[in-house]
Every structure is written in structure tokens, then in C-alpha cells.
Design an enzyme around this catalytic site. Structure first.
Site, short mmCIF file in Angstrom:
data_model
loop_
_atom_site.label_atom_id
_atom_site.label_comp_id
_atom_site.label_asym_id
_atom_site.label_seq_id
_atom_site.Cartn_x
_atom_site.Cartn_y
_atom_site.Cartn_z
CD GLU A 129 -3.06 -0.87 0.19
OE1 GLU A 129 -2.75 -0.93 -1.03
OE2 GLU A 129 -4.21 -0.61 0.60
CB THR A 182 -5.12 5.94 -3.25
OG1 THR A 182 -5.97 4.83 -3.60
CG2 THR A 182 -5.17 6.15 -1.75
#
Length: 307
Positions: A129, A182
Site C-alpha cells: 500500500e 488514491t
């Protein structure tokens, strides 16, 4: 064990009021991955099906996550090959990078005889991530690894706990086929919030957790309110407020932006309501000229599983 195939679920992060701390896993969609031990030391990614993503393991979230795992393993020089079947579109807001990261570390852990705990695997998957978004957040990878609803109490130190999942809770998700990165979605967020908004948000987070444990669907419904992040990010998603309003009229408990978007999720009590909500999503988006996919799923309480 020389090879293993896993299913890695899509996830909904933030869950309205729980920005960066609450997430849930879905039964569908999900990625599939084949992990193989090889004679050549190091990590290779032999193929990626369904998406144009880097096969360089240092530029791929699965490779980076496995690298973090092997650095903690007693024999870091073993060889691992990864083959990925992407069914979750990158930038969808339903945990594409988390599925690859979580599936990779869970699969490799099985190959090695499961030397690591689920919470350790979450930490490794967070490195994927970090590569994807610039922040090692856990609200997608934690439910992907552990299943159900998860809560990140703290990042320093990392403290993650599983939450109760009511048996009759379903999720409907619409994924508009537009990409919201994101990293871009995080850049538009305000760095300061009003105390009144923070207090309201804390109350909603507490109420959501209580509602899950009590299986109090009315309380869950009232708690699904985000007064901090959603008002800023809603502009990125076509017909967002129409979705929220009309899906609740169709029977949803409530919902919001899934992760950083563009997907929108709605929670419902029971499959019948969840499918009515999905039909309403279809009604709203059909005239817009935007391609989209809709998923209806129970909450996945297992997380990544061997298939």
C-alpha cells in the site's frame, strides 16, 4: 508445498465515518494469484492477467509485500514466483492494490508453513500500500487478510482488531469505470478539521462499532455518516448524492465512498434489500453515459483463502 492458488477479496475502506481505520472484506470481486517456490533466489512476477501493471517486483505491490515478508523470514534467499489474475480494476476504490498485497503474503506464508500471524501479514501487506499510494495504510489490507470488519486502533504502534460482523449484513457496490488515484484523492483533503466535525465523527465511529456488536441495524444506519472526508471527495464521483439518497429510499442502511473512490458502497440488512439497492444504482447510472459495474456481496468473514 511448491505452489498454491489463493483468492484475495475486494475491500471497502473507510466505511463512511471510519477514515483510514475501518474496513470490510467482500465475497466478490476478488483477485486470484498463484504463488510458486522456485530454485532461483528472489522474487519474480511471471505474468499479470487483466491489467497492465509492472512485473518488476520492486514496482509491483505484490512483489514489495513479499519482499517485506522475506526480509523477516529465517531464509530470505528462497525463490518465489507470482502470477496474478486481476479481477479488481486498479484505481477502483475497492482495494485493488490491497488484494494483490494481501493475497501475495498470505499465499507465501502458506508455502513457508505459516510462520507469520495474520497481524504480521497485515504489516507486510501495508508495504504494498505504501508503494501504491505513498502511505502504508491498513484499512484495506487488514480486512483482506483477516476477513470481516477490522479496526485500526493505532498505526504507531500498529494495533488492529477484528470487529463483529452481523450475519445478515450485505454490501452493494457500484464501480464507475473512471479512475481516481488514491494519492490524488488524499491530496485534496483538508489538513485541519473543525472540532465540532471531529466530535460528530468520533460519535459515529463509536456508534458503528457498537451497532455491529449489537447487530442493531438502526444504529448502524445512523452511524454511516462522514462529515470530514466525504464532502471533499464527493465531487470526484458522478451522481454521488443521488446514489446516497435514492439507495436509502430503496432500502439501504446507508453508505458512502468506498476507499478513495470512485466506487460507492451501500450496506443493507439482507440480500433482498441489497439487490434492490443494486437495482437503484443501475437506474441512476444507466442514463449517465458512464460505464460501470455493480457487485452485491455478503461480508466476507474469511479474507484471503486458498482455492
Amino acid at each position: 508445498m511448491d505452489a498454491i492458488k489463493v483468492f484475495a477479496p475486494g475491500t471497502v475502506a473507510n466505511v463512511a465515518c471510519g477514515f483510514d481505520v475501518i474496513g470490510l472484506a467482500m465475497d466478490a470481486p476478488g483477485d486470484e494469484m498463484i504463488l510458486r517456490r522456485t530454485d532461483k533466489p528472489g522474487i519474480t512476477i511471471s505474468a499479470i492477467h487483466g491489467a497492465n501493471l509492472p512485473t518488476d517486483p520492486l514496482q509491483n505491490v505484490a512483489g514489495v509485500a513479499v519482499q517485506a515478508l522475506l526480509q523477516k523470514y529465517a531464509n530470505p534467499d528462497i525463490g518465489i514466483d507470482i502470477e496474478i489474475f486481476k479481477n479488481i480494476h486498479p484505481g477502483s476504490g475497492i482495494g485493488s492494490s490491497a488484494a494483490s498485497s494481501a493475497g501475495a503474503v498470505v499465499g507465501v506464508n502458506h508455502l513457508l508453513g505459516q510462520p507469520f500471524t495474520p497481524k504480521q501479514l497485515v504489516r507486510f501487506a501495508m508495504e504494498g500500500e505504501r508503494l501504491a499510494s505513498g502511505a502504508a495504510h491498513a484499512d484495506n489490507v487488514a480486512p483482506a487478510v483477516m476477513g470481516g470488519f477490522t479496526l485500526v486502533r493505532s498505526y504507531k504502534p500498529l494495533d488492529i482488531t477484528s470487529l463483529h460482523t452481523p450475519a445478515d449484513l450485505w454490501v452493494s457496490v457500484i464501480h464507475p469505470q473512471i479512475e481516481v488515484k488514491t494519492s490524488d484523492a488524499r491530496e485534496i483533503l483538508k489538513q485541519k478539521v473543525l472540532m465540532t466535525d471531529a466530535i460528530r465523527q468520533w460519535g459515529n465511529v463509536g456508534a458503528l462499532v457498537a451497532g455491529l456488536y449489537q447487530e442493531n441495524y438502526d444504529l448502524i444506519s445512523r452511524a454511516l455518516e462522514d462529515v470530514i472526508v466525504e464532502p471533499v471527495r464527493a465531487i470526484l464521483i458522478p451522481a454521488f448524492y443521488a446514489l446516497k439518497t435514492k439507495c436509502k429510499d430503496a432500502g439501504a442502511l446507508g453508505g458512502g465512498i468506498s476507499g478513495s473512490g470512485p466506487s460507492v458502497f451501500m450496506l443493507s440488512k439482507g440480500e433482498e434489500n441489497a439487490r434492490k439497492v443494486a437495482a437503484m444504482m443501475d437506474t441512476i447510472y444507466a442514463p449517465l453515459g458512464v460505464d460501470y459495474k455493480i457487485y452485491v456481496s455478503k461480508i466476507n468473514t474469511q479474507g484471503v483463502k486458498v482455492i
